[in-house]
Design a protein around this motif. Structure first.
Motif, PDB file in Angstrom:
ATOM      1  N   GLN A  70       0.835  -1.205   0.000  1.00 56.92           N
ATOM      2  CA  GLN A  70       0.000   0.000   0.000  1.00 56.92           C
ATOM      3  C   GLN A  70       0.870   1.255   0.000  1.00 56.92           C
ATOM      4  N   LYS A  71       1.918   1.256   0.817  1.00 61.46           N
ATOM      5  CA  LYS A  71       2.840   2.391   0.844  1.00 61.46           C
ATOM      6  C   LYS A  71       3.496   2.576  -0.521  1.00 61.46           C
ATOM      7  N   ASN A  72       3.861   1.470  -1.144  1.00 60.74           N
ATOM      8  CA  ASN A  72       4.496   1.527  -2.462  1.00 60.74           C
ATOM      9  C   ASN A  72       3.533   2.095  -3.499  1.00 60.74           C
ATOM     10  N   LYS A  73       2.269   1.686  -3.444  1.00 59.20           N
ATOM     11  CA  LYS A  73       1.273   2.229  -4.373  1.00 59.20           C
ATOM     12  C   LYS A  73       1.118   3.731  -4.187  1.00 59.20           C
ATOM     13  N   GLN A  74       1.063   4.174  -2.932  1.00 62.76           N
ATOM     14  CA  GLN A  74       0.942   5.603  -2.653  1.00 62.76           C
ATOM     15  C   GLN A  74       2.163   6.360  -3.160  1.00 62.76           C
ATOM     16  N   TYR A  75       3.329   5.794  -2.934  1.00 67.91           N
ATOM     17  CA  TYR A  75       4.564   6.424  -3.398  1.00 67.91           C
ATOM     18  C   TYR A  75       4.575   6.525  -4.921  1.00 67.91           C
ATOM     19  N   MET A  76       4.187   5.439  -5.594  1.00 67.38           N
ATOM     20  CA  MET A  76       4.163   5.444  -7.057  1.00 67.38           C
ATOM     21  C   MET A  76       3.159   6.468  -7.582  1.00 67.38           C
ATOM     22  N   ALA A  77       2.023   6.584  -6.935  1.00 71.99           N
ATOM     23  CA  ALA A  77       1.033   7.579  -7.352  1.00 71.99           C
ATOM     24  C   ALA A  77       1.597   8.990  -7.187  1.00 71.99           C
ATOM     25  N   GLN A  78       2.292   9.233  -6.080  1.00 70.36           N
ATOM     26  CA  GLN A  78       2.908  10.543  -5.861  1.00 70.36           C
ATOM     27  C   GLN A  78       3.973  10.822  -6.914  1.00 70.36           C
ATOM     28  N   MET A  79       4.766   9.837  -7.242  1.00 70.31           N
ATOM     29  CA  MET A  79       5.816  10.017  -8.254  1.00 70.31           C
ATOM     30  C   MET A  79       5.199  10.257  -9.631  1.00 70.31           C
ATOM     31  N   ASP A  80       4.138   9.519  -9.962  1.00 69.98           N
ATOM     32  CA  ASP A  80       3.453   9.750 -11.239  1.00 69.98           C
ATOM     33  C   ASP A  80       2.915  11.172 -11.320  1.00 69.98           C
ATOM     34  N   GLU A  81       2.356  11.655 -10.201  1.00 69.70           N
ATOM     35  CA  GLU A  81       1.825  13.015 -10.160  1.00 69.70           C
ATOM     36  C   GLU A  81       2.944  14.043 -10.338  1.00 69.70           C
ATOM     37  N   ARG A  82       4.067  13.813  -9.672  1.00 77.70           N
ATOM     38  CA  ARG A  82       5.204  14.740  -9.786  1.00 77.70           C
ATOM     39  C   ARG A  82       5.794  14.723 -11.190  1.00 77.70           C
ATOM     40  N   ILE A  83       5.877  13.549 -11.793  1.00 81.14           N
ATOM     41  CA  ILE A  83       6.406  13.444 -13.159  1.00 81.14           C
ATOM     42  C   ILE A  83       5.485  14.175 -14.124  1.00 81.14           C
ATOM     43  N   SER A  84       4.175  14.002 -13.959  1.00 80.01           N
ATOM     44  CA  SER A  84       3.222  14.703 -14.822  1.00 80.01           C
ATOM     45  C   SER A  84       3.347  16.208 -14.675  1.00 80.01           C
ATOM     46  N   LEU A  85       3.483  16.674 -13.447  1.00 80.49           N
ATOM     47  CA  LEU A  85       3.646  18.106 -13.199  1.00 80.49           C
ATOM     48  C   LEU A  85       4.941  18.616 -13.832  1.00 80.49           C
ATOM     49  N   LEU A  86       6.004  17.852 -13.705  1.00 77.98           N
ATOM     50  CA  LEU A  86       7.283  18.235 -14.295  1.00 77.98           C
ATOM     51  C   LEU A  86       7.187  18.283 -15.819  1.00 77.98           C
ATOM     52  N   GLN A  87       6.532  17.267 -16.408  1.00 78.78           N
ATOM     53  CA  GLN A  87       6.351  17.258 -17.865  1.00 78.78           C
ATOM     54  C   GLN A  87       5.553  18.473 -18.319  1.00 78.78           C
ATOM     55  N   SER A  88       4.496  18.765 -17.594  1.00 81.77           N
ATOM     56  CA  SER A  88       3.652  19.911 -17.937  1.00 81.77           C
ATOM     57  C   SER A  88       4.439  21.215 -17.836  1.00 81.77           C
ATOM     58  N   THR A  89       5.233  21.347 -16.786  1.00 82.59           N
ATOM     59  CA  THR A  89       6.047  22.546 -16.596  1.00 82.59           C
ATOM     60  C   THR A  89       7.070  22.693 -17.720  1.00 82.59           C
ATOM     61  N   LEU A  90       7.715  21.587 -18.073  1.00 80.31           N
ATOM     62  CA  LEU A  90       8.697  21.619 -19.166  1.00 80.31           C
ATOM     63  C   LEU A  90       8.037  21.970 -20.499  1.00 80.31           C
ATOM     64  N   GLU A  91       6.894  21.355 -20.779  1.00 78.10           N
ATOM     65  CA  GLU A  91       6.195  21.643 -22.029  1.00 78.10           C
ATOM     66  C   GLU A  91       5.785  23.112 -22.102  1.00 78.10           C
ATOM     67  N   THR A  92       5.278  23.641 -20.975  1.00 72.17           N
ATOM     68  CA  THR A  92       4.870  25.044 -20.939  1.00 72.17           C
ATOM     69  C   THR A  92       6.089  25.948 -21.172  1.00 72.17           C
ATOM     70  N   SER A  93       7.192  25.618 -20.544  1.00 77.03           N
ATOM     71  CA  SER A  93       8.413  26.417 -20.699  1.00 77.03           C
ATOM     72  C   SER A  93       8.909  26.374 -22.146  1.00 77.03           C
ATOM     73  N   LEU A  94       8.863  25.201 -22.770  1.00 74.06           N
ATOM     74  CA  LEU A  94       9.311  25.071 -24.150  1.00 74.06           C
ATOM     75  C   LEU A  94       8.403  25.852 -25.106  1.00 74.06           C
ATOM     76  N   VAL A  95       7.110  25.813 -24.850  1.00 77.90           N
ATOM     77  CA  VAL A  95       6.173  26.563 -25.709  1.00 77.90           C
ATOM     78  C   VAL A  95       6.415  28.052 -25.550  1.00 77.90           C
ATOM     79  N   GLU A  96       6.627  28.513 -24.313  1.00 83.99           N
ATOM     80  CA  GLU A  96       6.879  29.942 -24.080  1.00 83.99           C
ATOM     81  C   GLU A  96       8.180  30.396 -24.727  1.00 83.99           C
ATOM     82  N   ARG A  97       9.194  29.561 -24.719  1.00 86.33           N
ATOM     83  CA  ARG A  97      10.491  29.937 -25.315  1.00 86.33           C
ATOM     84  C   ARG A  97      10.408  29.976 -26.833  1.00 86.33           C
ATOM     85  N   SER A  98       9.590  29.120 -27.407  1.00 89.33           N
ATOM     86  CA  SER A  98       9.520  29.082 -28.880  1.00 89.33           C
ATOM     87  C   SER A  98       8.613  30.179 -29.427  1.00 89.33           C
ATOM     88  N   SER A  99       7.856  30.831 -28.584  1.00 92.52           N
ATOM     89  CA  SER A  99       6.941  31.897 -29.048  1.00 92.52           C
ATOM     90  C   SER A  99       7.636  33.200 -29.255  1.00 92.52           C
TER      91      SER A  99
END
Length: 99
Positions: A70-99
């Motif tokens: 259960q702890k591992n599932k919670q940890y994996m969910a948190q990591m998935d959420e952080r990775i998604s947030l990081l991807q979103s932040t990177l994509e937003t930054s790349l779009v802003e730089r290319s504009s």
């Protein structure tokens, strides 16, 4: 992969267990943990048979495993959420730089 026999002792009885080569120390470590569980249970409840002690130890160990999963599932969910947030932040930054 071939097996080797590993002797383990639980509550004074020795068992010869087949084990894949290279995993002998892991089996010995697990056997020590099981022996600790059995010894603890036996000291708390003198009236249980070997079978009942084994069942109680299995349930305790199973519960520990469940909690860790259960702890591992919670940890994996948190990591998935952080990775998604990081991807979103990177994509937003790349779009802003290319504009």
């Amino acid at each position: 992969m071939s097996n080797s026999a590993v002797d383990i002792t639980l509550l004074g009885r020795t068992y010869s267990i087949g084990c894949p080569k290279g995993r002998e120390e892991a089996l010995r470590t697990v056997a020590r943990e099981v022996e600790n569980q059995l010894t603890t249970l036996k000291s708390r409840t003198n009236n249980l048979s070997r079978e009942e002690l084994a069942i109680m130890a299995a349930l305790n160990i199973g519960n520990e495993l469940y909690e860790e999963k259960q702890k591992n599932k919670q940890y994996m969910a948190q990591m998935d959420e952080r990775i998604s947030l990081l991807q979103s932040t990177l994509e937003t930054s790349l779009v802003e730089r290319s504009s």
